[in-house]
Write an enzyme that holds these catalytic residues in place. Sequence first.
Site, PDB file in Angstrom:
ATOM      1  CB  ILE A 145       6.823 -11.694   3.586  1.00 41.03           C
ATOM      2  CG1 ILE A 145       8.296 -11.362   3.590  1.00 41.03           C
ATOM      3  CG2 ILE A 145       6.140 -11.288   4.877  1.00 41.03           C
ATOM      4  CD1 ILE A 145       8.564  -9.877   3.539  1.00 41.03           C
ATOM      5  NE  ARG A 146      12.611 -16.808   5.449  1.00 38.53           N
ATOM      6  CZ  ARG A 146      12.632 -18.059   4.998  1.00 38.53           C
ATOM      7  NH1 ARG A 146      12.156 -19.047   5.748  1.00 38.53           N
ATOM      8  NH2 ARG A 146      13.078 -18.331   3.774  1.00 38.53           N
ATOM      9  CE  LYS A 206      -3.978   0.132  -0.859  1.00 38.78           C
ATOM     10  NZ  LYS A 206      -3.788  -1.211  -1.437  1.00 38.78           N
ATOM     11  CD  GLN A 213      -8.715  -6.958   8.546  1.00 37.05           C
ATOM     12  OE1 GLN A 213      -8.226  -6.012   7.934  1.00 37.05           O
ATOM     13  NE2 GLN A 213      -9.819  -6.836   9.256  1.00 37.05           N
ATOM     14  N   GLY A 221       0.368 -11.977   0.228  1.00 37.76           N
ATOM     15  CA  GLY A 221      -0.126 -11.512   1.525  1.00 37.76           C
ATOM     16  C   GLY A 221      -1.213 -12.427   2.070  1.00 37.76           C
ATOM     17  CE1 TYR A 248      -4.885   2.292   2.958  1.00 37.99           C
ATOM     18  CE2 TYR A 248      -3.095   0.752   2.558  1.00 37.99           C
ATOM     19  CZ  TYR A 248      -4.446   1.013   2.684  1.00 37.99           C
ATOM     20  OH  TYR A 248      -5.360  -0.002   2.523  1.00 37.99           O
ATOM     21  CG  ASP A 292       9.901  -9.536  -0.192  1.00 37.06           C
ATOM     22  OD1 ASP A 292      10.812  -9.110   0.535  1.00 37.06           O
ATOM     23  OD2 ASP A 292       9.090  -8.789  -0.791  1.00 37.06           O
TER      24      ASP A 292
HETATM   25  C1  VAH Z   1      -6.618   0.963   6.932  1.00 38.67           C
HETATM   26  N1  VAH Z   1      -8.043  -1.019   7.074  1.00 38.67           N
HETATM   27  O1  VAH Z   1      -7.200   1.373   7.903  1.00 38.67           O
HETATM   28  C2  VAH Z   1      -7.262  -0.203   6.161  1.00 38.67           C
HETATM   29  C3  VAH Z   1      -8.182   0.325   5.094  1.00 38.67           C
HETATM   30  C4  VAH Z   1     -10.029   1.919   4.615  1.00 38.67           C
HETATM   31  C5  VAH Z   1      -9.111   1.416   5.626  1.00 38.67           C
HETATM   32  O2  VAH Z   1      -7.493   0.757   3.978  1.00 38.67           O
HETATM   33  O3  VAH Z   1      -5.574   1.415   6.559  1.00 38.67           O
END
Ligand code: VAH
Length: 315
Positions: free
Chosen positions: A33-34, A144, A10, A6, A140, A51
């Site tokens: 990744i491409r 994590k 960012q 990655g 997400y 990838d």
């Molecule tokens: C997001 N910038 O907003 C990321 C981060 C704590 C936020 O994990 O998903």
Amino acid sequence: KILITGACGQIGTELTHTLRKVYGVENVVATNIRGGNNESVEKDGIFELLDVTDYNRLLELMKKYEIDTVMNLAALLSAVGENNPQLLWDVNMNGLYNCLEAARETGAMVFTPSSIAAFGPTTPPDFTPQDTIQRPTTIYGVSKVAGELLCDYYFQKFGVDTRGVRFPGLISYSALPGGGTTDYAVHIYYEALKNKKFTCNLNSETYMDMMYMPDAIDSIIQICEADGSKLIHRNAFNITAMSFCPVDIMNEIKKHIPEFEMDYNVDPIKQNIANSWPNSLDDSCARAEWNWNPKYNLESMTIDMLEKLKIKLEL
Ligand code: VAH
């Protein structure tokens, strides 16, 4: 030698630039990744297409370059993940699993960022402790927490040297954020300079932990260089630098651009996500175990962001 996944993202962009300076271009293999579309990452050093869900390609690169440290930044973020949870699971979890398996085979260290998103609505929200309830309500956040547990498992079971930090919202001028809930805190600076006005997609009292990208990059280098025998926690350390709400950052910008104005158009998906996250973190374990000590606060970050963006935007 370090392999970054990655590397056009960012975090990956600034991490690649910094590591090339600190360790030498020949010791950093940037991968993405491409379609990452990042001239400086692809041209100014070693770059390979990868990838992260392709295990054989990852292992091939780790052996080709004799990698001893993998920094796994390839991931989908919170808001974009809610629109495609299956893709997020594949990239965030199978990508991490591949890094851990490749590290088990080659003996490499694995750094993987977690996030304040690893906490949920039942987590104590103020000064959130290092060890506490983690029942996030976004895919997400689930990835994590699962990632933190998988990394700890690989350390305990196979001796893979895994380390991670729970990043707050990250603010940078080099590369735009990729679809997170905290992205407003980056776009506000661009809009303030370009249009002297900004429409915020979170409500005015939404407090979240934040950090300037230079501090985030330093935290990755510091934790990876830390003496592993001193790490009581590994995956993953609470770290933070500041906690603010949209009104706070608006007022800080107004000190430099007095005519700056902000209005609101709340995005319900992002607002729900932000409401489920802590207002502030306790990062005392990171300070005690590997000398974490951020340098930027809202005032100094704002000065630097506006200065660097004026150059970048040729204003
Ligand atoms: C997001 N910038 O907003 C990321 C981060 C704590 C936020 O994990 O998903």
